[in-house]
Design an enzyme around this catalytic site. Structure first.
Site, PDB file in Angstrom:
ATOM      1  N   THR A 259       0.864  -1.190   0.000  1.00  0.00           N
ATOM      2  CA  THR A 259       0.000   0.000   0.000  1.00  0.00           C
ATOM      3  C   THR A 259       0.892   1.228   0.000  1.00  0.00           C
ATOM      4  O   THR A 259       2.079   1.140   0.303  1.00  0.00           O
ATOM      5  CB  THR A 259      -0.876   0.097   1.269  1.00  0.00           C
ATOM      6  OG1 THR A 259      -0.027   0.384   2.389  1.00  0.00           O
ATOM      7  CG2 THR A 259      -1.668  -1.165   1.500  1.00  0.00           C
ATOM      8  N   ASP A 260       0.331   2.374  -0.279  1.00  0.00           N
ATOM      9  CA  ASP A 260       1.053   3.616  -0.028  1.00  0.00           C
ATOM     10  C   ASP A 260       0.948   3.901   1.472  1.00  0.00           C
ATOM     11  O   ASP A 260       0.291   3.190   2.233  1.00  0.00           O
ATOM     12  CB  ASP A 260       0.522   4.771  -0.892  1.00  0.00           C
ATOM     13  CG  ASP A 260       1.560   5.899  -1.036  1.00  0.00           C
ATOM     14  OD1 ASP A 260       2.542   5.925  -0.265  1.00  0.00           O
ATOM     15  OD2 ASP A 260       1.384   6.766  -1.915  1.00  0.00           O
ATOM     16  N   TRP A 261       1.585   4.987   1.871  1.00  0.00           N
ATOM     17  CA  TRP A 261       1.745   5.347   3.289  1.00  0.00           C
ATOM     18  C   TRP A 261       0.390   5.405   4.022  1.00  0.00           C
ATOM     19  O   TRP A 261      -0.457   6.230   3.716  1.00  0.00           O
ATOM     20  CB  TRP A 261       2.434   6.718   3.361  1.00  0.00           C
ATOM     21  CG  TRP A 261       2.795   7.128   4.748  1.00  0.00           C
ATOM     22  CD1 TRP A 261       2.000   7.797   5.637  1.00  0.00           C
ATOM     23  CD2 TRP A 261       4.029   6.890   5.414  1.00  0.00           C
ATOM     24  NE1 TRP A 261       2.660   7.996   6.807  1.00  0.00           N
ATOM     25  CE2 TRP A 261       3.925   7.448   6.690  1.00  0.00           C
ATOM     26  CE3 TRP A 261       5.223   6.266   5.050  1.00  0.00           C
ATOM     27  CZ2 TRP A 261       4.965   7.402   7.620  1.00  0.00           C
ATOM     28  CZ3 TRP A 261       6.260   6.223   5.971  1.00  0.00           C
ATOM     29  CH2 TRP A 261       6.124   6.786   7.237  1.00  0.00           C
ATOM     30  N   ASP A 262       0.217   4.499   4.967  1.00  0.00           N
ATOM     31  CA  ASP A 262      -0.945   4.511   5.870  1.00  0.00           C
ATOM     32  C   ASP A 262      -2.296   4.401   5.157  1.00  0.00           C
ATOM     33  O   ASP A 262      -3.319   4.833   5.697  1.00  0.00           O
ATOM     34  CB  ASP A 262      -0.915   5.783   6.751  1.00  0.00           C
ATOM     35  CG  ASP A 262      -1.454   5.513   8.146  1.00  0.00           C
ATOM     36  OD1 ASP A 262      -1.543   4.342   8.546  1.00  0.00           O
ATOM     37  OD2 ASP A 262      -1.817   6.493   8.837  1.00  0.00           O
TER      38      ASP A 262
END
Ligand code: BGC
Length: 706
Positions: A259-262
């Protein structure tokens, strides 16, 4: 290792893992955010990956992981997106957008190779690059990270850099994992607003945005990153259609998805698809995300999700399988630390590559004959002529992970001022620098001082653009006009009567209507990396013949956006505004040389589906032309773009020389996507256009039938 061996070892290891160890493999730890103590605990627990940690700190993490029950090594990831730029001594290349001006996939392969060696020499395995989003709404803050607006060019440049990162064998010491991001249509968010919803259909997604990602899979790209945003209301993090149906079942991707950040937490706190963390983990895992970047709460929440019967253990097994397969392919179990090539970081060979890419990326857009400069007294004006931070742009040691504007700039690098001083002296020129002003208004701005200097010189080189506070994540712009007092500066210089050359050092196309009208020549450098300033100076003095071509259109006005070339044909006003001259100021594919090229004899061989054209260098010096091929489907069952790039070749020609250039096609190259999302090639009449840029007047055309 053969695929069979990889599969067998993966299954054997998976079989030994507890549920907790499996879910830990799915978590990626943000070292710089949680620090050493917490990171070591995660390593002992069996976390699959860490990001943004280098050197001895990374080694300590790896040793801890190797000492854990199963000793599965971790993968270290970093944003080495235009070189290994978070390392102070690394080779810093032009931004992806600037690289794309070269239209040269061999150079993007070189960028990837050099970056891989330097990243591997720091012991790391993985770069979160390339960005394959399209830069169509240039208000978006991350345009510099893209290869521009066109799917075909982005696909070709992306393929080059991925092959460079990954080499022929992922397990060798110089190869690292690439990551195609941000999957998908992140750049198309409404209004260019970072991480918003993209109001596109799945048909459109397949027609325009999928091509670079498909090409990345063909090139063997080992990992993909899920975009922040959503498509028509479905966050990509939650989209099994995007992550499973399209990516795995249709396109055959067999690496892992991070995933991307968070992103996982965002389902709870921003996008509101989840009312608690367990919901968010269930959605994220079930949609097909394999590794979860930086959402540490995913771990407990996913364990609960499995215990409560909301995540099938098969889903967890699949995710871990994808991750382990990549770890085995990478040779991680044999060599947990990449060795790279000791001493290669910032070595001569790599710096030479940075120069070569910067040279090929400088794009000359206007020249009334003042260039190349003929010596004399030259005024160099504008803060961006001498600001290495602006020249580097985003994702370097200035911006990540420290975000410290006062970080010391590390040599070697050459700003435009320095480049002009060095090269100008060999042409007998005297160079005088005056800051005048920068992109952000500042009490030290002194327009009058700059005008005074311009007035007593033979030529004024005025460098305008943007700075890092005006672009990047969460820094979209509503107004792309020249900021601060830069327009005032240009007017003041113009009023002196001294001939003026305008140079753009920026992250993206800015609105240069007025600058263009006032200038005698206009050069685009974007973010040119370490030697961007030297390359601009060489072009200005004619030490190199410019060969850059725009990978993106320049708007006349922010209100005109988007202004990409491959739009559908309009009906009433053909896309014109009643208060603005129509079309872009500079179009996709444009770029001048100090020589000129003529096109003739365009032919089409229907049997071999081959187009042939003759290109002649009509000028007085050698030069490199980028021969561009576009097509238009004349009658189709849906709207089709007015033109689409379908091929290009770079050709070097001595003065007076002619070459025949051929391009062969397959029927599928002229396909469309129907409303039911099916890709088909319809029979009928097409037009093929070949020439110097996407502008009609630069193209020869010929019709053909399928
Ligand atoms: C960016 C990604 C990047 C990641 C890790 C995110 O904010 O969108 O492009 O790879 O951070 O630094």
């Amino acid at each position: 290792m053969t695929d069979k061996e990889v599969a067998e070892r993966t299954e054997a290891l998976l079989h030994q893992m507890t549920l907790e160890e499996k879910v830990a493999q799915m978590v990626q730890i943000p070292y710089s955010h949680i620090g050493r103590e917490e990171s070591l605990k995660w390593a002992a627990r069996g976390a699959g990956s860490f990001l943004h940690v280098l050197g001895d700190e990374a080694r300590e993490i790896q040793q801890t992981a190797l000492n854990s029950r199963l000793g599965i090594p971790v993968i270290f990831g970093i944003d080495a997106i235009h070189g290994h730029c978070l390392n102070d001594h690394a080779t810093i290349f032009p931004s992806q957008l600037a690289q794309a001006c070269s239209w040269n996939p061999e150079l993007s392969r070189k960028v990837g190779r050099v970056t891989a060696r330097e990243v591997a020499t720091d012991g790391l395995h993985w770069t979160f690059s390339p960005v394959l989003c399209l830069g169509r709404d240039t208000r978006w803050g991350r345009i510099d990270e893209t290869f521009g607006e066109d799917p075909y060019l982005s696909a070709i440049m992306g393929e080059g850099i991925i092959k460079g990162y990954q080499g022929d064998d992922l397990s060798d010491n110089e190869s690292i994992l690439a990551c195609a991001k941000h999957y998908i249509a992140y750049g198309e968010s409404t209004g260019g607003r970072d991480a918003y919803d993209s109001e596109i259909t799945w048909r459109k997604l397949r027609e325009v945005f999928l091509a670079p990602f498909k090409k990345a899979i063909e090139a063997g790209c080992a990992t993909f990153m899920t975009a922040y945003g959503s498509i028509d209301g479905t966050p990509l993090t939650a989209s099994s259609k995007a992550l499973k149906e399209i990516l795995r079942d249709e396109c055959g991707f067999d690496g892992f998805v991070v995933t991307d950040w968070d992103n996982c937490n965002s389902l709870l706190i921003n996008q509101h698809l989840a009312s608690n963390m367990e919901d968010a983990a269930v959605i994220t895992a079930n949609a097909g995300n394999d590794m979860i970047m930086s959402t540490l709460t995913f771990y407990e929440a996913a364990l609960n999700g499995v215990k409560n019967g909301r995540i099938d253990i098969k889903v967890i097994d699949d995710a871990v399988r994808h991750i382990l397969i990549v770890k085995f392919r990478l040779g991680l179990f044999e060599h947990p630390e990449k060795k790279g090539i000791p001493g290669c970081i910032g070595c001569e060979e790599h710096l030479t590559a940075a120069k070569e890419v910067a040279n090929a990326s400088v794009t000359l857009l206007k020249n009334n004959g003042i260039l190349p400069l003929k010596g004399g007294k030259i005024a160099v004006i504008g803060a961006n002529a001498d600001d290495i931070r602006a020249q580097y742009g985003d994702w370097t040691y200035f911006t990540h992970p420290r975000n410290n504007p006062n970080h010391i700039a590390v040599r070697p690098y050459v700003t435009i001022r320095e480049g002009l001083e060095a090269i100008g002296s060999t042409y007998g020129s005297q160079i005088t620098y005056c800051r005048g002003c920068g992109p952000i208004a500042d009490p030290s701005d002194d327009i009058q001082a700059a005008a005074n200097i311009a007035a007593v010189n033979d030529v004024a080189i005025v460098v305008v653009g943007d700075v890092i506070s005006q672009h990047g994540e969460k820094k979209d712009r509503a107004n792309l006009s020249l900021s601060g007092r830069q327009s005032e500066l240009l007017r003041a210089i113009k009023a002196t009567g001294t001939p003026m050359v305008c140079v753009l050092v920026s992250s993206k196309p800015l609105c240069l209507d007025e600058a263009d009208a006032m200038s005698d020549a206009l050069v685009v450098a974007f973010n040119g990396g370490m030697f961007g300033g030297e390359s601009v100076a060489k072009v200005l003095f004619g030490a190199i013949n410019p060969e850059g071509r725009l990978p993106i259109s320049f708007p006349r006005h922010s209100g005109q956006l988007p202004v990409y070339y491959n739009h559908y044909s309009g009906w009433h006003s053909s896309g014109k505004y009643c208060d603005l001259q129509s079309g872009p100021l500079y179009a996709f594919g444009e770029g001048l040389s100090y020589t000129s090229f003529a096109y003739s004899n365009l032919t089409w061989n229907a049997d071999s589906m081959t187009a042939t054209v003759t290109v002649t260098n009509k000028g007085t010096q050698a030069g490199t032309e980028t021969v561009q091929v576009y097509y238009h489907d004349l009658i189709a069952s849906i709207l089709t773009p007015v033109k689409n790039l379908c091929a290009f070749k770079k050709v070097y020609l001595e003065n007076g020389e002619s070459k025949q250039i051929s391009f062969s096609f397959k029927k599928e190259d002229f396909s469309i996507v129907l409303p039911n999302e099916e890709r088909v090639t319809e029979s009928g009449e097409f037009v093929l256009m070949v020439g110097h840029s996407s502008r009609d007047q630069d193209l020869l055309s010929i019709s053909f039938t399928l």
